[in-house]
Design an enzyme around this catalytic site. Structure first.
Site, short mmCIF file in Angstrom:
data_model
loop_
_atom_site.label_atom_id
_atom_site.label_comp_id
_atom_site.label_asym_id
_atom_site.label_seq_id
_atom_site.Cartn_x
_atom_site.Cartn_y
_atom_site.Cartn_z
N GLN A 1 0.83 -1.21 0.00
CA GLN A 1 0.00 0.00 0.00
C GLN A 1 0.87 1.26 0.00
OE1 GLN A 1 -0.52 -2.63 2.00
NE2 GLN A 1 -2.66 -2.93 2.47
N ASP B 1 -6.94 1.06 12.28
CA ASP B 1 -8.12 0.25 11.89
C ASP B 1 -9.07 0.05 13.05
OD1 ASP B 1 -5.91 -0.51 9.84
OD2 ASP B 1 -7.85 -1.02 8.97
N LYS C 1 -1.97 -1.44 10.07
CA LYS C 1 -1.31 -2.35 9.11
C LYS C 1 -0.11 -3.05 9.73
CE LYS C 1 -2.32 -3.30 5.93
NZ LYS C 1 -3.08 -4.57 5.79
O1 MRU Z 1 -5.44 -3.80 4.67
P1 MRU Z 1 -5.75 -2.35 4.45
O2 MRU Z 1 -5.08 -1.77 3.27
O3 MRU Z 1 -7.23 -2.10 4.48
O4 MRU Z 1 -5.15 -1.63 5.73
C1 MRU Z 1 -5.23 -0.25 5.82
C2 MRU Z 1 -4.58 0.33 7.01
O5 MRU Z 1 -4.02 -0.37 7.84
C3 MRU Z 1 -4.70 1.80 7.20
O6 MRU Z 1 -3.58 2.33 7.82
C4 MRU Z 1 -5.93 2.09 8.07
O7 MRU Z 1 -7.07 1.45 7.55
C5 MRU Z 1 -6.21 3.52 8.22
S1 MRU Z 1 -6.79 4.24 6.74
C6 MRU Z 1 -7.25 5.83 7.00
#
Ligand code: MRU
Length: 343
Positions: free
Chosen positions: A193, A234, A245
Site C-alpha cells: 500500500q 483500523d 497495518k
Molecule cells: O489492509 P488495508 O489496506 O485495508 O489496511 C489499511 C490500514 O491499515 C490503514 O492504515 C488504516 O485502515 C487507516 S486508513 C485511514
C-alpha cells in the site's frame, strides 16, 4: 480530490486499488455482493473507505429488493454479508450499525421511501468522512514543523477514506499551509500500500516523497533523518492500543528507541470503546499467496508455509498522541479519548 468511491444512481463505482499506480481503472458494482467482494479482494481498502463502501453496498442491496415480505430478514442477510468481509476495521461495523439503525427507525415508510432514506444515509456517511478527515488535518497540522521529515506506514490517505485521508490528511494540511516537509514511505509488504498507493497520492499532490523498504526505517531514524511518524488506524481500544497495518508496531518501537514522536490519526468512529485494550482485537489473517508472490510472481517456494496477519497492535505506551476530528488526545488515552467522545 481523488475519486476513491462514488455512488452513481444505482451503481457503486470504485477505483481499483489493486491496479494502481500502473492504471487508473474503475470497478462498477450493480449488486451488493460485488461491493462485498470488492472489499474482500482489496479493490477498496482502508478502514474508513471500507465503511463507506459497505454503506453504499447495503443501500444497493436494499434497492434490489422487490417486496416487503421478509424485509427484515433480507436486510440482515445483506448486513451479515458485509460483516464477514474484513474483521479488523472498526469503521466497517460502525457504518453497518448506522445503516441498520436508519433501517429500523424508518421501517414504517413505504419501500421506495425506505430505499431513498438508506441511500441518503450512505451519502451522508461519505460526506461526513471527508469533513472529518479535513478536521483531523486541521488539528494535526500543528504537530508538524517546517522542515520536518515524516515517516508513514501503509496508506491512510484519500484512497483509504472517502477523500483527503487521515494520516495523509495531516500531512496534506501541513503541506498546504506552506510547510517544507518530506515524507518517507514504508513500502508496506505484502500488499505494498505504501509503495503503490501512498507514493502515488503524494506525488499527485507534489508532496516530496521518498520510498523505503520496510526494513530501512530503523536505519534512517538512527541517522537522524526522520523527525516523526504518523499512521492511520483500523481499530483503537479505549486505552489507546491501536491496530493498524502489519509492521506498524515495529515502527512504533523504533520510534520510541530514537525518541521520535509516534502519532496516530483516526476518526472517533475507529475507536472501539467496548474494548478495554488491544489484546481482544481480531486480527485478519489473509491468503498466503499474498506473501509468496509479488505482482503475481512467486518469490519463494510455492508450498512454503506462510503467516499473513494483515494488522498488528501498537501498545498505547508507544503512541505520543491520537489526532481525531474533535482534537488531539494525549496519554492517558482512556481519559482523553472518552472526553473527546462526549464533547
Ligand atoms: O489492509 P488495508 O489496506 O485495508 O489496511 C489499511 C490500514 O491499515 C490503514 O492504515 C488504516 O485502515 C487507516 S486508513 C485511514
Amino acid at each position: 480530490m481523488l475519486p476513491t468511491i462514488k455512488w452513481d444512481k444505482d451503481r457503486v463505482i470504485l477505483i481499483d486499488q489493486r491496479r494502481l499506480p500502473e492504471e487508473e481503472v474503475y470497478v462498477e458494482c450493480t449488486e451488493y455482493n460485488q461491493v462485498a467482494d470488492a472489499i474482500e479482494k482489496m479493490v477498496i481498502r482502508g478502514a474508513p473507505a471500507i465503511g463507506v463502501a459497505a454503506s453504499f453496498g447495503v443501500a444497493l442491496g436494499l434497492m434490489k429488493v422487490q417486496g416487503t415480505e421478509n424485509l427484515d430478514k433480507e436486510f440482515d442477510r445483506i448486513l451479515s454479508r458485509f460483516e464477514r468481509t474484513r474483521p479488523t476495521a472498526r469503521n466497517l461495523f460502525w457504518a453497518l450499525e448506522r445503516m441498520k439503525a436508519t433501517f429500523t427507525e424508518n421501517c414504517s415508510l413505504n419501500l421506495p421511501q425506505l430505499k431513498q432514506r438508506l441511500i441518503k444515509e450512505a451519502l451522508a456517511i461519505e460526506e461526513e468522512d471527508i469533513e472529518t478527515n479535513k478536521k483531523i488535518g486541521f488539528w494535526g497540522r500543528e504537530l508538524i514543523r517546517d522542515g520536518q521529515t515524516i515517516l508513514t506506514h501503509c496508506n491512510a490517505g484519500a484512497l483509504a477514506t472517502a477523500g483527503y485521508g487521515t494520516a495523509l490528511g495531516v500531512v496534506r494540511a501541513a503541506f498546504h499551509e506552506g510547510k517544507n516537509i518530506k515524507v518517507y514511505v514504508d513500502e508496506t509488504r505484502p500488499f505494498l500500500q505504501g509503495a503503490r498507493l501512498t507514493c502515488w497520492e503524494l506525488d499527485k499532490d507534489n508532496i516530496p516523497v521518498i520510498l523505503i523498504t520496510d526494513n530501512m526505517a530503523g536505519h534512517f531514524m538512527q541517522r537522524g533523518m526522520i523527525s516523526m511518524v504518523i499512521t492511520g488506524a483500523d481499530r483503537i481500544a479505549r486505552n489507546g492500543d491501536t491496530a493498524n497495518k502489519i509492521g506498524t508496531y515495529m515502527v512504533s518501537v523504533l520510534a520510541k528507541e530514537h525518541n521520535l514522536p509516534f502519532y496516530v490519526a483516526a476518526p472517533l468512529n475507529t475507536i472501539d470503546f467496548d474494548l478495554v485494550d488491544g489484546s481482544k482485537i481480531l486480527i485478519e489473517e489473509r491468503n498466503a499467496q499474498e506473501v509468496r508472490k509479488i505482482e503475481g510472481q512467486y518469490i519463494t517456494l510455492p508450498h512454503v508455509e506462510v503467516r499473513n496477519p494483515a494488522f498488528d497492535v501498537t501498545p498505547a505506551k508507544y503512541i505520543s498522541a491520537i489526532v481525531t476530528e474533535k482534537g488531539i488526545a494525549l496519554p492517558p488515552f482512556e481519559k482523553s479519548l472518552a472526553e473527546l467522545k462526549t464533547q
